[in-house]
Design a protein around this motif. Sequence first.
Motif, PDB file in Angstrom:
ATOM      1  N   MET A  35      53.323  46.966  34.383  1.00 58.82           N
ATOM      2  CA  MET A  35      54.090  48.134  33.998  1.00 58.82           C
ATOM      3  C   MET A  35      54.465  48.028  32.522  1.00 58.82           C
ATOM      4  O   MET A  35      55.106  47.067  32.098  1.00 58.82           O
ATOM      5  CB  MET A  35      55.334  48.233  34.871  1.00 58.82           C
ATOM      6  CG  MET A  35      55.898  49.629  34.899  1.00 58.82           C
ATOM      7  SD  MET A  35      57.306  49.740  36.013  1.00 58.82           S
ATOM      8  CE  MET A  35      56.537  50.378  37.470  1.00 58.82           C
ATOM      9  N   ASN A  40      56.656  57.192  34.193  1.00 58.78           N
ATOM     10  CA  ASN A  40      57.945  57.598  34.773  1.00 58.78           C
ATOM     11  C   ASN A  40      59.070  57.265  33.790  1.00 58.78           C
ATOM     12  O   ASN A  40      59.234  56.102  33.412  1.00 58.78           O
ATOM     13  CB  ASN A  40      58.147  56.841  36.099  1.00 58.78           C
ATOM     14  CG  ASN A  40      59.397  57.289  36.840  1.00 58.78           C
ATOM     15  OD1 ASN A  40      60.000  58.301  36.490  1.00 58.78           O
ATOM     16  ND2 ASN A  40      59.779  56.541  37.862  1.00 58.78           N
ATOM     17  N   MET A  44      61.783  47.084  34.894  1.00 60.44           N
ATOM     18  CA  MET A  44      63.193  47.029  34.504  1.00 60.44           C
ATOM     19  C   MET A  44      63.960  45.861  35.115  1.00 60.44           C
ATOM     20  O   MET A  44      65.088  45.575  34.710  1.00 60.44           O
ATOM     21  CB  MET A  44      63.910  48.338  34.868  1.00 60.44           C
ATOM     22  CG  MET A  44      63.800  48.829  36.293  1.00 60.44           C
ATOM     23  SD  MET A  44      64.697  47.871  37.531  1.00 60.44           S
ATOM     24  CE  MET A  44      66.377  48.186  37.006  1.00 60.44           C
ATOM     25  N   ARG A  73      53.899  44.880  44.385  1.00 60.45           N
ATOM     26  CA  ARG A  73      54.470  45.757  45.421  1.00 60.45           C
ATOM     27  C   ARG A  73      53.549  45.704  46.629  1.00 60.45           C
ATOM     28  O   ARG A  73      52.350  45.991  46.491  1.00 60.45           O
ATOM     29  CB  ARG A  73      54.554  47.212  44.947  1.00 60.45           C
ATOM     30  CG  ARG A  73      55.722  47.486  44.041  1.00 60.45           C
ATOM     31  CD  ARG A  73      55.897  48.966  43.738  1.00 60.45           C
ATOM     32  NE  ARG A  73      56.744  49.114  42.560  1.00 60.45           N
ATOM     33  CZ  ARG A  73      56.995  50.266  41.942  1.00 60.45           C
ATOM     34  NH1 ARG A  73      56.463  51.380  42.394  1.00 60.45           N
ATOM     35  NH2 ARG A  73      57.782  50.312  40.892  1.00 60.45           N
ATOM     36  N   VAL A  97      62.934  57.073  33.425  1.00 54.44           N
ATOM     37  CA  VAL A  97      64.140  57.099  34.247  1.00 54.44           C
ATOM     38  C   VAL A  97      65.376  57.151  33.348  1.00 54.44           C
ATOM     39  O   VAL A  97      65.496  56.354  32.412  1.00 54.44           O
ATOM     40  CB  VAL A  97      64.230  55.860  35.170  1.00 54.44           C
ATOM     41  CG1 VAL A  97      65.441  55.976  36.105  1.00 54.44           C
ATOM     42  CG2 VAL A  97      62.963  55.700  35.989  1.00 54.44           C
ATOM     43  N   ALA A 126      59.159  46.068  39.420  1.00 55.17           N
ATOM     44  CA  ALA A 126      59.230  47.080  38.358  1.00 55.17           C
ATOM     45  C   ALA A 126      59.594  46.417  37.032  1.00 55.17           C
ATOM     46  O   ALA A 126      60.218  45.350  36.994  1.00 55.17           O
ATOM     47  CB  ALA A 126      60.272  48.147  38.701  1.00 55.17           C
ATOM     48  N   TRP A 144      65.160  57.816  40.722  1.00 50.86           N
ATOM     49  CA  TRP A 144      64.649  56.457  40.882  1.00 50.86           C
ATOM     50  C   TRP A 144      65.785  55.455  41.088  1.00 50.86           C
ATOM     51  O   TRP A 144      66.818  55.509  40.419  1.00 50.86           O
ATOM     52  CB  TRP A 144      63.817  56.033  39.662  1.00 50.86           C
ATOM     53  CG  TRP A 144      62.918  54.878  40.006  1.00 50.86           C
ATOM     54  CD1 TRP A 144      61.670  54.948  40.541  1.00 50.86           C
ATOM     55  CD2 TRP A 144      63.220  53.480  39.858  1.00 50.86           C
ATOM     56  NE1 TRP A 144      61.172  53.680  40.743  1.00 50.86           N
ATOM     57  CE2 TRP A 144      62.099  52.763  40.334  1.00 50.86           C
ATOM     58  CE3 TRP A 144      64.326  52.765  39.396  1.00 50.86           C
ATOM     59  CZ2 TRP A 144      62.055  51.371  40.347  1.00 50.86           C
ATOM     60  CZ3 TRP A 144      64.272  51.375  39.413  1.00 50.86           C
ATOM     61  CH2 TRP A 144      63.146  50.692  39.880  1.00 50.86           C
ATOM     62  N   ASP A 165      64.903  53.641  31.090  1.00 51.45           N
ATOM     63  CA  ASP A 165      63.971  52.677  31.688  1.00 51.45           C
ATOM     64  C   ASP A 165      62.690  53.441  31.941  1.00 51.45           C
ATOM     65  O   ASP A 165      62.689  54.367  32.750  1.00 51.45           O
ATOM     66  CB  ASP A 165      64.548  52.169  33.018  1.00 51.45           C
ATOM     67  CG  ASP A 165      63.456  51.799  34.016  1.00 51.45           C
ATOM     68  OD1 ASP A 165      62.394  51.326  33.600  1.00 51.45           O
ATOM     69  OD2 ASP A 165      63.698  51.994  35.236  1.00 51.45           O
ATOM     70  N   THR A 166      61.620  53.119  31.252  1.00 52.89           N
ATOM     71  CA  THR A 166      60.379  53.842  31.552  1.00 52.89           C
ATOM     72  C   THR A 166      59.335  52.886  32.116  1.00 52.89           C
ATOM     73  O   THR A 166      59.377  51.683  31.859  1.00 52.89           O
ATOM     74  CB  THR A 166      59.778  54.555  30.306  1.00 52.89           C
ATOM     75  OG1 THR A 166      58.963  53.644  29.573  1.00 52.89           O
ATOM     76  CG2 THR A 166      60.860  55.167  29.429  1.00 52.89           C
ATOM     77  N   GLY A 167      58.411  53.446  32.864  1.00 53.13           N
ATOM     78  CA  GLY A 167      57.344  52.634  33.444  1.00 53.13           C
ATOM     79  C   GLY A 167      56.035  53.388  33.428  1.00 53.13           C
ATOM     80  O   GLY A 167      55.915  54.464  34.025  1.00 53.13           O
TER      81      GLY A 167
HETATM   82  N1  SER Z   1      61.737  51.788  37.116  1.00 56.80           N
HETATM   83  C1  SER Z   1      60.806  52.884  37.094  1.00 56.80           C
HETATM   84  C2  SER Z   1      59.613  52.638  37.954  1.00 56.80           C
HETATM   85  O1  SER Z   1      59.438  51.545  38.414  1.00 56.80           O
HETATM   86  C3  SER Z   1      60.372  53.178  35.678  1.00 56.80           C
HETATM   87  O2  SER Z   1      60.108  52.015  34.982  1.00 56.80           O
HETATM   88  O3  SER Z   1      58.849  53.530  38.170  1.00 56.80           O
END
Ligand code: SER
Length: 408
Positions: A86, A200, A41, A67, A202, A39, A160, A228-230
């Motif tokens: 991301m 997303n 973050m 992943r 967070v 991710a 999350w 924290d956005t993704g």
């Molecule tokens: N940590 C969250 C995710 O992986 C948002 O960045 O979805």
Amino acid sequence: METAEIARRFLAFFEKNGHTVVPSASLVAEDPTLLLVPAGMVPFKPYFLGQRTPPHATATSVQKCIRTKDIEEVGKTSRHATFFQMLGNFSFGDYFKERAIPLAWELVTAPVEEGGFGIDPERLWVTVYLDDDEAAGIWRDVVGVRPERIQRMGMDENYWDMGVPGPCGPCSEIFYDRGPEYGADGGPAADEDRYIEIWNLVFMQYERGEGSGKDYPILGDLPKKNIDTGLGLERLAAVLQGVDNIYETDIIGRVLAKAAELTGTRYGDDAEQDVMLRVVADHVRSAVMLVGDGVRPGNEKAGYVLRRILRRSIRNLRLLSGADAFHMHELTAVSIDAMKDIYPDLLDKAQMVHSVIDAEEKNFADTLRSGTALFNRAAERTRAAGGATFSGADAFQLHDTYGFPLHL
Ligand code: SER
């Protein structure tokens, strides 16, 4: 809009809004609780936990991620990938929900001529965590999303964490409606294939302890409230390029087209072959990025992840072409060429990436040969003894020692 342009726009938007642009960290995680970075973050975890002082209060990045938890889903759905990028914006105790939500909406819906992604707000839905009235209120009153477009979901969807002890918090997601031809009405609560999650957000404000799944204790508040956005680059590319799935986007699609050409197949002719072509396209790219970041095929940890990905690609290529052909070199070249605009360092590493991948292909070809001989002997023994079922011990040896993928 091309994938590289989406990434460029994202960073430019957040830079204009005061964020420091931070380059992607390596896929090989520095964090001892992780093998590979899953991710955006991850490089910032010590800032969220208050263990290190961030050099900037806000940041933005395009982070390389791997992943493999859903590796079996790759190629079968529209959106599963082993490697993806991301896009993220981060606040380390600076702004919180009140700014993160309107910023995300602005970028997604602003017209293309004004630097945005130009998505029609009528296509968008959002979700918030069950009791997060604050986030729901911002979506409704500040952004102007109609209340029936804001859905509340539980821990599984809207909370999350990293899957290991660390920062966590409730989240809020933006979904894009692909249209009635993709599934039932009713928003993301009804159908996550029609309504595809793109972003997303967070609200990182708690620290979680040991536990599995969502069953873990909340140890308390983090020192500060963080963001924290993704946003999944490949998913947004599929939306903005008007294609059905991430494998048909500009970058991954080039590898897919080459795989079809090399194996003498045609994408779109046969559902089973299409899945294999999509697997190859995804996996070759993942392998290139992993090798580029210094991972080498091996039997454990990150090396095993890479070996598994490479062997799945090679096996699928052989099934597609019906021959013991060697195609990885050409596919690696196409993948590097497709990614070089975003990762120019791949050009310097090209020779090294080729030599690692070519060697593994040769190695696996040898293994397949000796494994096939072992298979034939074991099958013969089984038949001679009047049996009809291959023994578990032989199957395990083929899988474990010879690296045969399960479906083989
Ligand atoms: N940590 C969250 C995710 O992986 C948002 O960045 O979805």
